[in-house]
Design a protein around this motif. Sequence first.
Motif, mmCIF file in Angstrom:
data_model
loop_
_atom_site.group_PDB
_atom_site.id
_atom_site.type_symbol
_atom_site.label_atom_id
_atom_site.label_comp_id
_atom_site.label_asym_id
_atom_site.label_seq_id
_atom_site.Cartn_x
_atom_site.Cartn_y
_atom_site.Cartn_z
ATOM 1 N N LEU A 75 0.841 -1.206 0.000
ATOM 2 C CA LEU A 75 0.000 0.000 0.000
ATOM 3 C C LEU A 75 0.874 1.254 0.000
ATOM 4 C CD1 LEU A 75 -3.008 0.590 -0.066
ATOM 5 C CD2 LEU A 75 -2.961 0.843 2.407
ATOM 6 N N GLU A 76 1.951 1.219 0.782
ATOM 7 C CA GLU A 76 2.865 2.367 0.833
ATOM 8 C C GLU A 76 3.489 2.624 -0.527
ATOM 9 O OE1 GLU A 76 3.762 5.034 2.582
ATOM 10 O OE2 GLU A 76 2.074 4.311 3.769
ATOM 11 N N ARG A 77 3.923 1.521 -1.170
ATOM 12 C CA ARG A 77 4.583 1.627 -2.484
ATOM 13 C C ARG A 77 3.588 2.178 -3.513
ATOM 14 N NH1 ARG A 77 5.818 -2.410 -6.324
ATOM 15 N NH2 ARG A 77 4.604 -3.838 -5.052
ATOM 16 N N TRP A 78 2.370 1.633 -3.488
ATOM 17 C CA TRP A 78 1.345 2.093 -4.432
ATOM 18 C C TRP A 78 0.992 3.554 -4.179
ATOM 19 C CZ3 TRP A 78 -2.093 -2.761 -3.271
ATOM 20 C CH2 TRP A 78 -1.571 -3.868 -3.943
ATOM 21 N N ARG A 79 0.974 3.925 -2.894
ATOM 22 C CA ARG A 79 0.622 5.312 -2.552
ATOM 23 C C ARG A 79 1.647 6.285 -3.137
ATOM 24 N NH1 ARG A 79 -0.643 5.310 3.333
ATOM 25 N NH2 ARG A 79 -2.709 4.593 2.729
ATOM 26 N N GLU A 80 2.922 5.878 -3.026
ATOM 27 C CA GLU A 80 3.987 6.715 -3.608
ATOM 28 C C GLU A 80 3.789 6.871 -5.109
ATOM 29 O OE1 GLU A 80 8.130 5.650 -3.012
ATOM 30 O OE2 GLU A 80 7.636 5.323 -0.898
ATOM 31 N N SER B 163 10.236 3.208 -15.334
ATOM 32 C CA SER B 163 10.331 4.516 -14.681
ATOM 33 C C SER B 163 9.154 4.664 -13.723
ATOM 34 C CB SER B 163 10.288 5.622 -15.723
ATOM 35 O OG SER B 163 8.975 5.740 -16.231
ATOM 36 N N ARG B 164 9.270 5.634 -12.840
ATOM 37 C CA ARG B 164 8.179 5.821 -11.874
ATOM 38 C C ARG B 164 6.885 6.231 -12.569
ATOM 39 N NH1 ARG B 164 9.104 6.360 -6.564
ATOM 40 N NH2 ARG B 164 7.836 8.205 -6.239
ATOM 41 N N GLU B 165 7.012 7.017 -13.629
ATOM 42 C CA GLU B 165 5.812 7.429 -14.372
ATOM 43 C C GLU B 165 5.137 6.206 -15.007
ATOM 44 O OE1 GLU B 165 8.644 9.131 -14.483
ATOM 45 O OE2 GLU B 165 7.917 10.941 -13.454
ATOM 46 N N GLU B 166 5.990 5.337 -15.566
ATOM 47 C CA GLU B 166 5.423 4.134 -16.206
ATOM 48 C C GLU B 166 4.774 3.226 -15.164
ATOM 49 O OE1 GLU B 166 8.344 3.390 -20.043
ATOM 50 O OE2 GLU B 166 9.098 2.986 -18.034
ATOM 51 N N GLN B 167 5.454 3.120 -14.014
ATOM 52 C CA GLN B 167 4.878 2.302 -12.933
ATOM 53 C C GLN B 167 3.547 2.884 -12.463
ATOM 54 O OE1 GLN B 167 7.504 1.232 -9.640
ATOM 55 N NE2 GLN B 167 9.253 1.679 -10.947
ATOM 56 N N SER B 168 3.522 4.210 -12.393
ATOM 57 C CA SER B 168 2.306 4.878 -11.948
ATOM 58 C C SER B 168 1.174 4.649 -12.944
ATOM 59 C CB SER B 168 2.598 6.378 -11.789
ATOM 60 O OG SER B 168 1.460 7.040 -11.375
ATOM 61 N N GLU B 169 1.508 4.728 -14.231
ATOM 62 C CA GLU B 169 0.521 4.507 -15.285
ATOM 63 C C GLU B 169 0.007 3.062 -15.219
ATOM 64 O OE1 GLU B 169 -0.680 6.839 -17.309
ATOM 65 O OE2 GLU B 169 -2.009 5.322 -18.169
ATOM 66 N N ARG B 170 0.922 2.151 -14.976
ATOM 67 C CA ARG B 170 0.575 0.735 -14.886
ATOM 68 C C ARG B 170 -0.343 0.478 -13.688
ATOM 69 N NH1 ARG B 170 3.869 -3.388 -12.617
ATOM 70 N NH2 ARG B 170 3.250 -5.431 -13.388
ATOM 71 N N LEU B 171 -0.020 1.173 -12.594
ATOM 72 C CA LEU B 171 -0.845 1.054 -11.386
ATOM 73 C C LEU B 171 -2.264 1.558 -11.664
ATOM 74 C CD1 LEU B 171 -0.984 0.533 -8.256
ATOM 75 C CD2 LEU B 171 -0.453 2.951 -7.985
ATOM 76 N N LEU B 172 -2.366 2.702 -12.343
ATOM 77 C CA LEU B 172 -3.684 3.269 -12.641
ATOM 78 C C LEU B 172 -4.487 2.315 -13.523
ATOM 79 C CD1 LEU B 172 -5.734 5.623 -12.605
ATOM 80 C CD2 LEU B 172 -4.585 6.519 -14.626
ATOM 81 N N ARG B 173 -3.806 1.750 -14.533
ATOM 82 C CA ARG B 173 -4.523 0.821 -15.432
ATOM 83 C C ARG B 173 -5.031 -0.395 -14.657
ATOM 84 N NH1 ARG B 173 -0.485 1.925 -19.456
ATOM 85 N NH2 ARG B 173 0.556 -0.029 -18.906
#
Lengths: 192, 185
Positions: free
Chosen positions: A8-13, B120-130
């Motif tokens: 959850l912490e990792r996802w939050r970041e 990258s963190r942006e790509e990881q973030s995009e992947r998380l959102l998807r």
Amino acid sequence: MTHADLDLERWRELWHVRQEPAPSDLRSRVLAETRRMKLFLVVPVAVTIGFGGGYLARAVASPDVESITLAAAVWVFIGVAWTTAILNSRGTWVPLADTTAAYLDVSIRRCRGTLRGLEFGVWLYVAELTFCLAWRLFGTDSSQRLEALVSPAFVVLGWLGLPAFLAFTIWYSRRKRRELAALLELQRQLIE
Amino acid sequence: VRVGSAGHVAAEIDVSGVARDTLEARFNSILGANGVALGRLAAAYTRSASDRDDLLQDIAMGLWQALPRFRGECSERTFVFRIAHNRGLAHAGRQRWVVPIDQTEHEPQDPLPDPEVELSREEQSERLLRAIRRLPVIHREVLALALEGLGYREISQVLGISETNVGVRLNRARRGLRGILKDRS
């Protein structure tokens, strides 16, 4: 910390890496939408005053049987439309509570109300058209009946308007039914 | 007389009793303070940028309509997120984008080496959102609020459910998300 907490912490970041700015014109869009909604409220009142008032004024100015009958018929249609619309919109104005369940409940009621309104709209359109048709056919002498049926107003409102209105109603009803099914599924998930 | 589908609108847009300038200032301040968070929440309920902007407008509209009635019964953040969440839910319904609840029930697996380190963190973030978008709405909502930093109590106030229920849903959401992320890696 457990695995779950670490996740959850990792996802939050990662979640906060996302910068999703609101559109810069959001405020003006909201104000424009508010104006549009107010206008939307004014239209049915204006139509009522325009049509109903117009026919009533005509009946008062020349109180013959034809004018009075026409004004009475117009006000009957207006009365039926307003009564049905008011009854149909009961319980759909604001949620009873500030909860998701109440909001969803209102969304479902609105959806069902729209579906009922569409069905009623078709019947009202057909009834008005039938009345107008009967009025033109029985109110004119036989030599002018065919002429009345192909008059521009009849072609636009009847022969073209009715199929177009029916097609729109079918398309919109299907869309609303799918929306209703999705909302009911959401409600089911919320209850579980 | 207010009628038909416009009826509920009339009930919500009556701001005549409140000083408009104060209302606008408050509205702008709320949007300024929560705009980015609302953008992220809206992104979780939508599938494209234009769709997200439409939902944001809908949320802003909801805020504008509800603000005159807000008397501080809860925190401003709870109030804002509750509106955002409700509008998001209705939006998902309108888009007929409702993921069946059992579609993403994955059993957690043993942790594997993280494949995300290469991204990258942006790509990881995009992947998380998807991945979040693939969750059923009731899991998506609770997870999005938790990721925004809301505690169990605040989430329960936003969603109108018990804190225990928040815990249960969050656990399932976490499990579902982990499963989706593993499936996609």
